[in-house]
Design an enzyme around this catalytic site. Sequence first.
Site, PDB file in Angstrom:
ATOM      1  N   HIS A 125     -45.831  27.449 -80.200  1.00  0.00           N
ATOM      2  CA  HIS A 125     -44.666  26.941 -80.917  1.00  0.00           C
ATOM      3  C   HIS A 125     -43.559  26.633 -79.925  1.00  0.00           C
ATOM      4  CE1 HIS A 125     -41.764  26.454 -84.168  1.00  0.00           C
ATOM      5  NE2 HIS A 125     -40.918  27.079 -83.395  1.00  0.00           N
ATOM      6  N   ASP A 167     -39.251  30.636 -96.486  1.00  0.00           N
ATOM      7  CA  ASP A 167     -38.494  30.076 -95.365  1.00  0.00           C
ATOM      8  C   ASP A 167     -37.831  28.763 -95.777  1.00  0.00           C
ATOM      9  OD1 ASP A 167     -37.662  29.848 -92.539  1.00  0.00           O
ATOM     10  OD2 ASP A 167     -38.964  28.101 -92.583  1.00  0.00           O
ATOM     11  N   ARG A 177     -29.332  28.591 -95.339  1.00  0.00           N
ATOM     12  CA  ARG A 177     -28.697  28.843 -94.031  1.00  0.00           C
ATOM     13  C   ARG A 177     -28.023  27.577 -93.521  1.00  0.00           C
ATOM     14  NH1 ARG A 177     -33.552  30.403 -90.592  1.00  0.00           N
ATOM     15  NH2 ARG A 177     -32.068  30.373 -88.886  1.00  0.00           N
ATOM     16  N   SER A 200     -37.840  33.275 -89.259  1.00  0.00           N
ATOM     17  CA  SER A 200     -38.220  31.962 -89.776  1.00  0.00           C
ATOM     18  C   SER A 200     -39.419  31.410 -88.984  1.00  0.00           C
ATOM     19  CB  SER A 200     -37.007  31.022 -89.679  1.00  0.00           C
ATOM     20  OG  SER A 200     -37.383  29.688 -89.780  1.00  0.00           O
ATOM     21  N   LYS A 224     -43.895  31.600 -90.108  1.00  0.00           N
ATOM     22  CA  LYS A 224     -44.771  30.424 -90.209  1.00  0.00           C
ATOM     23  C   LYS A 224     -45.970  30.562 -89.272  1.00  0.00           C
ATOM     24  CE  LYS A 224     -40.958  28.044 -89.827  1.00  0.00           C
ATOM     25  NZ  LYS A 224     -39.799  27.193 -89.765  1.00  0.00           N
TER      26      LYS A 224
HETATM   27  N1  URA Z   1     -36.870  26.633 -86.171  1.00  0.00           N
HETATM   28  C1  URA Z   1     -37.296  27.277 -87.285  1.00  0.00           C
HETATM   29  O1  URA Z   1     -38.433  27.101 -87.717  1.00  0.00           O
HETATM   30  N2  URA Z   1     -36.447  28.113 -87.896  1.00  0.00           N
HETATM   31  C2  URA Z   1     -35.190  28.354 -87.468  1.00  0.00           C
HETATM   32  O2  URA Z   1     -34.488  29.140 -88.062  1.00  0.00           O
HETATM   33  C3  URA Z   1     -34.765  27.670 -86.317  1.00  0.00           C
HETATM   34  C4  URA Z   1     -35.630  26.817 -85.682  1.00  0.00           C
END
Ligand code: URA
Length: 440
Positions: free
Chosen positions: A82, A161, A168, A183, A187
């Site tokens: 990621h 999320d 947010r 977050s 994932k």
């Molecule tokens: N990328 C994400 O997936 N979540 C965040 O909160 C910030 C960057």
Amino acid sequence: MRMYDIIAKKRDGGNLSKEEIEFFTKAYINEEIPDYQVAALLVAIYFNGMSVEETVNLTMCMAKSGDTVDLSSIDGIKVDKHSTGGVGDKTTLIISPIVAALGVKVAKMSGRGLGHTGGTIDKLESIPGFRTSIDRNEFFSIVKEAGLSIISQTGNLVPSDKKLYALRDVTATVASIPLIASSIMSKKIAAGSDCILLDVKVGSGAFMKNIDEGIKLASLMVDIGESVGKRTIALITDMDRPLGKAIGNSLEVIEACNTLKGEGPEDLTNMCIELAANMLYLAKFGNLEECRIAAHRVLNDGSAFEKFKQMVKLQGGDVTVIEDNKKFDVAKVSHEVLSKDDGIINSMNTEICGIASMILGAGRETKESSIDYSAGIVLNKNVGDKVKKGEKIATFYSSSIEKCLEAEKLLNMNIHIETEAPKPVPAILARVTRDGVEKF
Ligand code: URA
């Protein structure tokens, strides 16, 4: 349990229990508590933070809030990667085939670009015919056959999320390290791989503006991954300069193909070797040096490029375009940006390069915008390079000269040419593992 008491506890600096975190995440998904109460809690978290234990509990509640992917029917170790988002970051297109060529599986779900950052799915969709919406069975069978597949998120992955991020975004609470970490990691955990490599970008083009913040976020994400049994490593990488030369979808695929053939820019090639070596290391391929040597080998002998072509073919893409990049659609207009001075490029705001590329048509201003796959920037010069007045700094590709001129104005305001060279900064600033932080 009452949401009011949970908000008050966090407002007063308390630590939320697993039950309290479970309560509010479930109630929010089920629409049993209003946005304004969750917004109040997010603000309290923003100011008072969360312990590692609270963040792990929040991550797991979010990860289990929707579908999860079970990759156990695919043999071998599956590694995910990621990136916290960059400009010109096409590394996934290069490192996934490298590790797959060495027998480590990559079953990856990627995102689209928004704003100044690009997305792997958009880049892949610039290949004519390439399918990114693929059902689970076909996704698994491609990974079994080719060792890798990259698709867009399918099903109802981590709905918690999606809701929390949207809230947010409008309550100025995105920039909270525990909220970002939960977050991202929710994932990655829901996506089912055994190991996770995190590329945490810092600098003008990234979420985290300095190395200390980057290390804090990386350490928390490594703690979360390791505490739920996923081997996790984070590299903190510099985003004060674009990676490689190309920014924009098909332009980046072309650069990725060149790099897979061993003909890529040096900074991009070196970064990809390090990222791939760390993915291989996570999958217990060997020690880090053995992993680097193996990654070099499959770049040089063409087997990583063959893997990429195999994935493109299995996902419906036109392999002839990958073999001969001149077959990609070419933008209607190209425009050269020339240096206004003699000197050395001292800085070039990376976020602005991303925005310039978006103006040219390569990115989306809103989720609904469409993109021009052939648009973008090819840089001739980067930070630290000498330039002469009138020398080419970049070529812009777009559908109109007006877009080129608007992007040029923006880029020119954000390139600083001076007599002094900038202080050299390593491309990889630090490596964070469960054993600690190594700074370079
Ligand atoms: N990328 C994400 O997936 N979540 C965040 O909160 C910030 C960057």
